[in-house]
Design a protein around this motif. Structure first.
Motif, PDB file in Angstrom:
ATOM      1  N   ILE A   7       0.859  -1.192   0.000  1.00  0.00           N
ATOM      2  CA  ILE A   7       0.000   0.000   0.000  1.00  0.00           C
ATOM      3  C   ILE A   7       0.892   1.239   0.000  1.00  0.00           C
ATOM      4  N   PRO A   8       0.862   2.027  -1.061  1.00  0.00           N
ATOM      5  CA  PRO A   8       1.749   3.195  -1.138  1.00  0.00           C
ATOM      6  C   PRO A   8       1.287   4.338  -0.239  1.00  0.00           C
ATOM      7  N   ASP A   9       2.250   5.141   0.174  1.00  0.00           N
ATOM      8  CA  ASP A   9       1.954   6.315   0.990  1.00  0.00           C
ATOM      9  C   ASP A   9       1.348   7.422   0.131  1.00  0.00           C
ATOM     10  N   PHE A  10       0.506   8.232   0.759  1.00  0.00           N
ATOM     11  CA  PHE A  10      -0.133   9.359   0.075  1.00  0.00           C
ATOM     12  C   PHE A  10      -0.103  10.564   1.002  1.00  0.00           C
ATOM     13  N   PRO A  11       0.181  11.776   0.492  1.00  0.00           N
ATOM     14  CA  PRO A  11       0.391  12.134  -0.918  1.00  0.00           C
ATOM     15  C   PRO A  11       1.719  11.635  -1.450  1.00  0.00           C
ATOM     16  N   MET A  12       1.820  11.634  -2.775  1.00  0.00           N
ATOM     17  CA  MET A  12       2.990  11.105  -3.461  1.00  0.00           C
ATOM     18  C   MET A  12       3.853  12.237  -3.993  1.00  0.00           C
ATOM     19  N   THR A  13       5.066  11.894  -4.370  1.00  0.00           N
ATOM     20  CA  THR A  13       6.051  12.896  -4.786  1.00  0.00           C
ATOM     21  C   THR A  13       6.066  13.061  -6.298  1.00  0.00           C
ATOM     22  N   ARG A  14       6.104  14.306  -6.743  1.00  0.00           N
ATOM     23  CA  ARG A  14       6.227  14.587  -8.178  1.00  0.00           C
ATOM     24  C   ARG A  14       7.627  14.234  -8.651  1.00  0.00           C
ATOM     25  N   ALA A  15       7.764  13.960  -9.918  1.00  0.00           N
ATOM     26  CA  ALA A  15       9.071  13.641 -10.484  1.00  0.00           C
ATOM     27  C   ALA A  15       9.907  14.910 -10.603  1.00  0.00           C
ATOM     28  N   ALA A  16      11.191  14.795 -10.293  1.00  0.00           N
ATOM     29  CA  ALA A  16      12.095  15.924 -10.449  1.00  0.00           C
ATOM     30  C   ALA A  16      12.096  16.381 -11.902  1.00  0.00           C
ATOM     31  N   GLY A  17      11.998  17.682 -12.105  1.00  0.00           N
ATOM     32  CA  GLY A  17      12.003  18.217 -13.459  1.00  0.00           C
ATOM     33  C   GLY A  17      10.654  18.184 -14.154  1.00  0.00           C
TER      34      GLY A  17
END
Length: 401
Positions: A7-17
């Motif tokens: 189960i992934p954590d939320f909120p999630m991280t945007r991709a660099a760039g």
């Protein structure tokens, strides 16, 4: 926050760039299924609703609650003691409808359209001041934040001279990593401020929204505390969201010069209106999802959302759903994006959306024509983005011309 296997954590991280795109991990979940479990800061595992169709269905379902006080509600952060106090947007009908009706009239399309000349003057005056000042300049401080603040102050009847006070407290309230006591203090400061202002409106009403609420207080339809809390909601929502759309939208256009050229060189109001809808769809400044709770068991997309389970409507990925918006990762100002859900859907959709659209139309049709050489004064990688708040945007946007 500790990880839960599978189960992934939320909120999630945007991709660099990739500051304009939703987190890649969220897009993966969208490809996998319309509903997926995620884990929040408190260890709870609500459903992340990943696709457009299911979000619209659930946001319009009366079995789905927006009441933040209910057990199981997937709050984005710890609540202050005594609850959130953020008026009717986190309530259910009939109380939500009762309070919302009291402030609906000033935000109708017809009423807001009458404000266009006044908004145009505010935009022109701010640009005059900016052009007469230093170069480079922070577009957020010089233009993006003052414009909607001046507009909402005029509508509500709040003195703009107090903008430093209400802007600083607003920032604390919407910062996700603020401590509960910090958010409570910021909110209480604004409630106290609006309550004092309400007292003045009760004694000497004028032609503004707060005076209209004061009339309802005198009639016994509304308590003074309710009126002050509604004032806080309208004041925060009325300047924070639009300010971030102005700055983030400008940065997105500077990074897409072919699209910026369409706005700078065209004079078709339909193109401007289309550009506003596309930028709202593409950017999604409400980027942590709309939070809801199931009041009954709900069967949807092959899953059963049980009564008492939380749901998060991830509008950022829903507005890139390929079944609704083909090639959705591309910014295309000529796209028909009017079906986006940047303002939500159903009974809780954004009350102030006609005013926000008007302001953005005036800004996007004026700024780039008056300053055709507008350019970023730093590298996009150096721009500080608001990853830590409930409203996405940039803290600063250095520009030159």
């Amino acid at each position: 926050m500790t990880s839960t296997p599978g189960i992934p954590d939320f909120p999630m991280t945007r991709a660099a760039g990739c500051p304009f795109d939703p987190p890649p991990a969220a897009r993966v979940l969208q490809e996998e299924a319309p509903l997926k479990r995620v884990k929040l800061w408190d260890g709870s595992t609500p459903w992340l609703v990943t696709r457009y169709a299911e979000q619209r269905t659930l946001l319009a379902d009366p079995r789905v609650s927006a009441d933040i006080s209910r057990p199981g509600y997937p709050s984005p952060a710890p609540l202050p003691k005594g609850g959130s106090g953020i008026s009717f947007i986190l309530m259910d009908n009939p109380e939500h409808a009762r309070l919302r009706r009291m402030v609906t009239a000033p935000f109708t399309i017809r009423r807001t359209e009458k404000m266009r000349p006044a908004v145009q003057k505010i935009v022109d005056d701010q640009l005059d001041a900016m052009l007469a000042g230093p170069n480079p300049v922070d577009l957020v401080e010089a233009f993006a934040l003052p414009v909607p603040s001046l507009v909402i102050c005029e509508l509500l009847g709040v003195p703009y001279t107090d903008h430093d006070f209400f802007q600083e407290n607003s920032k604390v309230i919407i910062r996700r990593d603020a401590k509960p006591e910090e958010r409570a203090a910021g909110h209480q400061a604004l409630v106290g401020y609006l309550d004092e202002l309400m007292g003045k409106k009760l004694a000497e009403p004028s032609d503004d929204l707060l005076s209209g609420l004061a009339t309802r207080v005198n009639a016994g339809e509304l308590t003074r505390v309710e009126a002050a809390q509604m004032g806080v909601l309208l004041l925060i929502a009325g300047h924070e969201t639009t300010a971030n759309m102005i700055a983030l939208g400008t940065l997105a256009l500077l990074e897409h010069p072919d699209q910026l050229k369409l706005l700078r060189e065209g004079d078709d109001p339909k193109l401007v209106a289309s550009a506003v809808e596309e930028l709202l769809r593409y950017l999604n400044i409400t980027h942590n999802g709309r939070r809801r709770l199931a009041l009954e068991d709900i069967e949807i997309a092959g899953e059963t959302v049980r009564a008492g389970e939380g749901m998060i409507m991830a509008n950022d990925i829903a507005n890139r759903d390929p079944d609704v918006f083909p090639d959705g990762d591309r910014l295309d100002l000529s796209r028909d994006a009017h079906r986006h859900i940047a303002f939500g859907f159903g009974v809780h959709q954004c009350l102030g959306q006609p005013l926000a659209r008007l302001e953005l139309q005036v800004v996007y049709s004026t700024l780039y024509r008056r300053i055709p050489s507008l350019a970023l004064a730093t590298e996009v990688g150096q721009v500080p983005f608001k990853h830590d708040g409930s409203v996405y945007g940039v803290y600063e946007l250095p520009v030159t011309w």
